[in-house]
Write a protein that holds these residues in place. Structure first.
Motif, short mmCIF file in Angstrom:
data_model
loop_
_atom_site.label_atom_id
_atom_site.label_comp_id
_atom_site.label_asym_id
_atom_site.label_seq_id
_atom_site.Cartn_x
_atom_site.Cartn_y
_atom_site.Cartn_z
N ALA A 1 0.83 -1.21 0.00
CA ALA A 1 0.00 0.00 0.00
C ALA A 1 0.87 1.26 0.00
CB ALA A 1 -0.94 -0.01 1.20
N PRO A 2 1.54 1.56 -1.11
CA PRO A 2 2.24 2.84 -1.20
C PRO A 2 1.26 3.99 -0.97
CG PRO A 2 2.89 1.40 -2.99
CD PRO A 2 1.73 0.74 -2.33
N LEU A 3 1.66 4.96 -0.17
CA LEU A 3 0.76 6.01 0.26
C LEU A 3 1.43 7.37 0.10
CD1 LEU A 3 -2.06 6.35 1.61
CD2 LEU A 3 -0.87 6.37 3.81
N GLY A 4 0.67 8.31 -0.46
CA GLY A 4 1.19 9.66 -0.63
C GLY A 4 1.57 10.31 0.69
N LYS A 5 2.49 11.26 0.65
CA LYS A 5 3.00 11.88 1.86
C LYS A 5 1.99 12.86 2.48
CE LYS A 5 6.99 13.32 0.08
NZ LYS A 5 8.36 13.90 0.05
N GLU A 6 1.05 13.34 1.69
CA GLU A 6 0.13 14.37 2.17
C GLU A 6 -1.31 13.88 2.14
OE1 GLU A 6 1.19 18.72 1.17
OE2 GLU A 6 1.77 17.59 -0.60
N PHE A 7 -2.09 14.41 3.08
CA PHE A 7 -3.54 14.31 3.07
C PHE A 7 -4.10 15.73 3.11
CE2 PHE A 7 -2.57 10.02 4.22
CZ PHE A 7 -3.67 9.26 3.88
N PHE A 8 -5.25 15.93 2.50
CA PHE A 8 -5.82 17.27 2.42
C PHE A 8 -7.20 17.29 3.05
CE2 PHE A 8 -2.75 16.99 -1.01
CZ PHE A 8 -2.02 18.15 -0.83
N ALA A 9 -7.50 18.40 3.74
CA ALA A 9 -8.79 18.56 4.41
C ALA A 9 -9.92 18.58 3.38
CB ALA A 9 -8.79 19.85 5.22
N PRO A 10 -11.12 18.13 3.77
CA PRO A 10 -12.24 18.09 2.82
C PRO A 10 -12.53 19.43 2.15
CG PRO A 10 -12.79 16.83 4.78
CD PRO A 10 -11.47 17.51 5.06
N GLU A 11 -12.35 20.54 2.87
CA GLU A 11 -12.68 21.84 2.29
C GLU A 11 -11.71 22.26 1.19
OE1 GLU A 11 -10.78 22.55 6.43
OE2 GLU A 11 -12.29 21.21 5.53
#
Length: 208
Positions: A112-122
């Motif tokens: 499961a390679p995963l990106g370094k960032e997550f972004f808020a829903p807004e």
């Protein structure tokens, strides 16, 4: 941290593998050791000769809860990212033919390679129509829109929470669109996610 994954959540992907679209979400899980973070390379294991990429939106759960009701489901979406559900297709097909569980085809180390960032829903223009894509060696191979999910984010969160207590920080891989295919040593896989302010590169994984 738990890693929930949804199978066959795009009709075109189910069709390309010769599967029927499900009537309920198909849920399986990966162990935490499946996560491959920070653009680290993926080393092709010796127990498979046919590993496929599957690009997926990934939801980071915002809070604890069980039996989530539809009107509250989106409160559980803490952030959104992009990842890969790498699948040992040869192992999966063999296990499915025998009627056996296929966790080893989905949950193996670094699957499961995963990106370094997550972004808020807004930060997204429309949570019901999130656009994402992936390139292999510079050529686009997958291009998805969350509007094409069979089961949307609300449905997935409500369904999963019937059986598992959601906990803050859990990850939910939401399924892949059509276009999946094999990877080989030397390939470079690059994923992109569209936000209000434009497209962002989310992961860059080299196969070794």
């Amino acid at each position: 941290m738990k890693i929930f994954c949804i199978g066959r959540n795009y009709a075109a992907h189910a069709a390309e593998l010769g599967n029927k679209a499900p009537g309920k979400p198909m849920v399986f899980m990966k162990p935490p050791t499946a996560i491959l973070p920070n653009n680290k390379p993926f080393y092709y294991p010796d127990y498979s000769e046919n590993i496929h990429f599957e690009t997926e939106l990934v939801i980071k759960i915002a809070k604890n809860g069980r039996h989530v009701q539809p009107q509250f489901a989106m409160d559980y979406v803490g952030a959104i990212g992009l990842g890969l559900d790498l699948t040992a297709r040869d192992l999966q097909n063999e296990l499915k033919a025998k009627g056996h569980p296929w966790e080893i085809a989905k949950g193996f180390d670094n699957s499961a390679p995963l990106g370094k960032e997550f972004f808020a829903p807004e930060q997204f223009a429309d949570l019901n129509d999130i656009e994402f894509r992936m390139e292999k060696n510079g050529e686009e191979v997958q291009h998805g829109h969350s509007r094409n999910m069979i089961f949307d984010l609300t449905a997935l969160i409500c369904y999963v929470s019937q059986y598992f207590r959601l906990q803050k920080g859990d990850l939910l891989f939401t399924g892949t669109p059509e276009g999946v295919g094999p990877i080989a040593k030397g390939d470079e896989l690059v994923g992109f996610l569209s936000l209000k302010d434009g497209e962002r590169e989310m992961f860059r994984t080299r196969v070794k």
